[in-house]
Write a protein that holds these residues in place. Structure first.
Motif, PDB file in Angstrom:
ATOM      1  N   ALA A   1     127.424  73.101 -72.600  1.00 55.98           N
ATOM      2  CA  ALA A   1     127.508  72.980 -74.054  1.00 55.98           C
ATOM      3  C   ALA A   1     126.696  71.782 -74.510  1.00 55.98           C
ATOM      4  O   ALA A   1     126.388  70.885 -73.712  1.00 55.98           O
ATOM      5  CB  ALA A   1     128.967  72.792 -74.474  1.00 55.98           C
ATOM      6  N   GLY A   2     126.363  71.801 -75.778  1.00 55.44           N
ATOM      7  CA  GLY A   2     125.800  70.611 -76.395  1.00 55.44           C
ATOM      8  C   GLY A   2     126.959  69.734 -76.848  1.00 55.44           C
ATOM      9  O   GLY A   2     127.959  70.255 -77.350  1.00 55.44           O
TER      10      GLY A   2
ATOM     11  N   LEU B   1     120.793  78.511 -79.997  1.00 55.76           N
ATOM     12  CA  LEU B   1     120.781  77.205 -79.323  1.00 55.76           C
ATOM     13  C   LEU B   1     120.585  76.106 -80.373  1.00 55.76           C
ATOM     14  O   LEU B   1     121.091  75.003 -80.215  1.00 55.76           O
ATOM     15  CB  LEU B   1     119.652  77.178 -78.281  1.00 55.76           C
ATOM     16  CG  LEU B   1     119.644  76.015 -77.313  1.00 55.76           C
ATOM     17  CD1 LEU B   1     120.893  76.004 -76.434  1.00 55.76           C
ATOM     18  CD2 LEU B   1     118.403  76.064 -76.417  1.00 55.76           C
TER      19      LEU B   1
ATOM     20  N   LYS C   1     129.299  72.228 -78.679  1.00 58.30           N
ATOM     21  CA  LYS C   1     128.738  73.444 -79.293  1.00 58.30           C
ATOM     22  C   LYS C   1     128.157  74.319 -78.195  1.00 58.30           C
ATOM     23  O   LYS C   1     127.351  73.847 -77.383  1.00 58.30           O
ATOM     24  CB  LYS C   1     127.636  73.014 -80.264  1.00 58.30           C
ATOM     25  CG  LYS C   1     126.706  74.108 -80.740  1.00 58.30           C
ATOM     26  CD  LYS C   1     125.626  73.536 -81.655  1.00 58.30           C
ATOM     27  CE  LYS C   1     124.644  74.599 -82.090  1.00 58.30           C
ATOM     28  NZ  LYS C   1     123.696  74.987 -81.037  1.00 58.30           N
ATOM     29  N   GLU C   2     128.602  75.565 -78.156  1.00 56.96           N
ATOM     30  CA  GLU C   2     128.043  76.476 -77.154  1.00 56.96           C
ATOM     31  C   GLU C   2     127.950  77.883 -77.754  1.00 56.96           C
ATOM     32  O   GLU C   2     127.883  78.015 -78.975  1.00 56.96           O
ATOM     33  CB  GLU C   2     128.844  76.399 -75.828  1.00 56.96           C
ATOM     34  CG  GLU C   2     130.340  76.418 -75.930  1.00 56.96           C
ATOM     35  CD  GLU C   2     130.873  77.791 -76.199  1.00 56.96           C
ATOM     36  OE1 GLU C   2     130.932  78.167 -77.395  1.00 56.96           O
ATOM     37  OE2 GLU C   2     131.274  78.471 -75.254  1.00 56.96           O
TER      38      GLU C   2
ATOM     39  N   THR D   1     125.145  69.360 -71.557  1.00 64.02           N
ATOM     40  CA  THR D   1     123.737  69.328 -71.127  1.00 64.02           C
ATOM     41  C   THR D   1     122.841  68.586 -72.110  1.00 64.02           C
ATOM     42  O   THR D   1     121.732  68.187 -71.764  1.00 64.02           O
ATOM     43  CB  THR D   1     123.167  70.754 -71.023  1.00 64.02           C
ATOM     44  OG1 THR D   1     123.526  71.460 -72.206  1.00 64.02           O
ATOM     45  CG2 THR D   1     123.648  71.480 -69.794  1.00 64.02           C
ATOM     46  N   ASP D   2     123.283  68.490 -73.365  1.00 66.55           N
ATOM     47  CA  ASP D   2     122.408  67.930 -74.406  1.00 66.55           C
ATOM     48  C   ASP D   2     123.264  67.364 -75.536  1.00 66.55           C
ATOM     49  O   ASP D   2     124.420  67.747 -75.682  1.00 66.55           O
ATOM     50  CB  ASP D   2     121.456  68.999 -74.956  1.00 66.55           C
ATOM     51  CG  ASP D   2     122.211  70.241 -75.413  1.00 66.55           C
ATOM     52  OD1 ASP D   2     122.473  71.120 -74.574  1.00 66.55           O
ATOM     53  OD2 ASP D   2     122.577  70.307 -76.601  1.00 66.55           O
TER      54      ASP D   2
ATOM     55  N   THR E   1     116.725  70.106 -78.268  1.00 65.99           N
ATOM     56  CA  THR E   1     117.815  70.676 -77.465  1.00 65.99           C
ATOM     57  C   THR E   1     117.307  71.395 -76.228  1.00 65.99           C
ATOM     58  O   THR E   1     117.827  71.203 -75.127  1.00 65.99           O
ATOM     59  CB  THR E   1     118.628  71.672 -78.328  1.00 65.99           C
ATOM     60  OG1 THR E   1     119.106  70.978 -79.465  1.00 65.99           O
ATOM     61  CG2 THR E   1     119.791  72.255 -77.557  1.00 65.99           C
TER      62      THR E   1
HETATM   63  N1  ADE Z   1     124.615  75.267 -74.315  1.00 68.67           N
HETATM   64  C1  ADE Z   1     124.221  74.055 -73.907  1.00 68.67           C
HETATM   65  N2  ADE Z   1     123.807  73.299 -74.952  1.00 68.67           N
HETATM   66  C2  ADE Z   1     123.953  74.055 -76.059  1.00 68.67           C
HETATM   67  C3  ADE Z   1     123.706  73.851 -77.431  1.00 68.67           C
HETATM   68  N3  ADE Z   1     123.221  72.702 -77.886  1.00 68.67           N
HETATM   69  N4  ADE Z   1     123.963  74.869 -78.280  1.00 68.67           N
HETATM   70  C4  ADE Z   1     124.456  76.028 -77.819  1.00 68.67           C
HETATM   71  N5  ADE Z   1     124.709  76.289 -76.544  1.00 68.67           N
HETATM   72  C5  ADE Z   1     124.462  75.304 -75.659  1.00 68.67           C
END
Ligand code: ADE
Length: 233
Positions: free
Chosen positions: A83-84, A147, A165-166, A190-191, A199
């Motif tokens: 997820a972010g 994304l 956020k995913e 991840t971000d 992103t």
């Molecule tokens: N998965 C990982 N980072 C994400 C993001 N910023 N938005 C949606 N899904 C994600």
């Protein structure tokens, strides 16, 4: 995504179900095994026939969840993945978050009652003991099919103090709610959504490290579930 599921499948020594527990044309692929006496099934959404990339987003997620709940009759579903994260909610790259609730940030329907339906707020299973024992951060998970995000998506996520956020959890919650199966969300960051890097760049750079963080955390989550009642979590 396969990159998110594979490390866990390997870490738990799960085997692909053969013959399949969920038959085609549903694209999902399931893996089963045991961990600390628990029956564990990992469901991956498979690949898109036309493009060959992994199926992501809410449509495959709700289909897979519906079929997997019918096939495996689980006591609990865990939406696990990347997820972010929002630094405003204390997220940093590599953190693993537990979801407290899920919403959708890209279903804007300004009509009576449909506005609430669009947000689709749904509580996750409360697991305060687990959260403390594993020292996990926690917060609201928001799902959408992109994304990136629009200003309106950001406004909705801010209104709900979203931490991560995913692209799947709210759809998984919808299918779980049909069957009254509790949902947990375990999401590795991840971000940084409210950061200054693109992103996609940050996501690709950190995907494997975040998948490794997930693989480190999920077996501990499962061990904590083993032998406990829902009310003891
Ligand atoms: N998965 C990982 N980072 C994400 C993001 N910023 N938005 C949606 N899904 C994600």
């Amino acid at each position: 995504m396969e990159a998110e599921a594979q490390p866990l499948i390997q870490a738990l020594g799960l085997k692909e179900d053969a013959p399949p527990k969920i038959v085609g044309p549903a694209p999902c692929v399931t893996f089963s095994g045991e961990h600390d006496g628990l029956k564990v099934h990992v469901v991956w959404n498979g690949k898109d026939r036309d493009t060959g990339v992994d199926n992501v987003g809410t449509v495959p997620a709700s289909l897979s969840t519906y079929l997997a709940v019918m096939a495996f009759k689980p006591d609990v579903v865990i939406s696990a993945g990347t997820a972010g994260g929002f630094k405003a909610q204390g997220a940093a790259i590599g953190d693993v978050f537990l979801g407290t609730a899920v919403i959708n940030h890209d279903r804007r329907i300004p009509l009576p009652n449909f506005d609430k339906y669009g947000i689709g707020y749904s509580l996750c299973l409360a697991t305060p003991g687990l959260q403390e024992a594993l020292s996990l951060k926690q917060g609201v998970v928001s799902s959408g099919n992109s994304l990136d995000y629009t200003d309106k998506c950001m406004e909705i996520m801010a209104q709900h103090s979203v931490a991560v956020k995913e692209m799947e959890a709210a759809a998984i919650a919808w299918a779980c709610n049909l069957y009254h199966v509790p949902l947990m969300c375990v999401k590795a960051v991840t971000d940084i959504v409210d950061g200054d890097r693109p992103t996609s760049e940050e996501f690709l750079e950190n995907l494997h490290a975040a998948a490794a963080a997930l693989q480190g955390t999920l077996p501990r989550v499962l061990s904590r579930l083993a032998g406990r009642k829902m009310s003891e979590l």
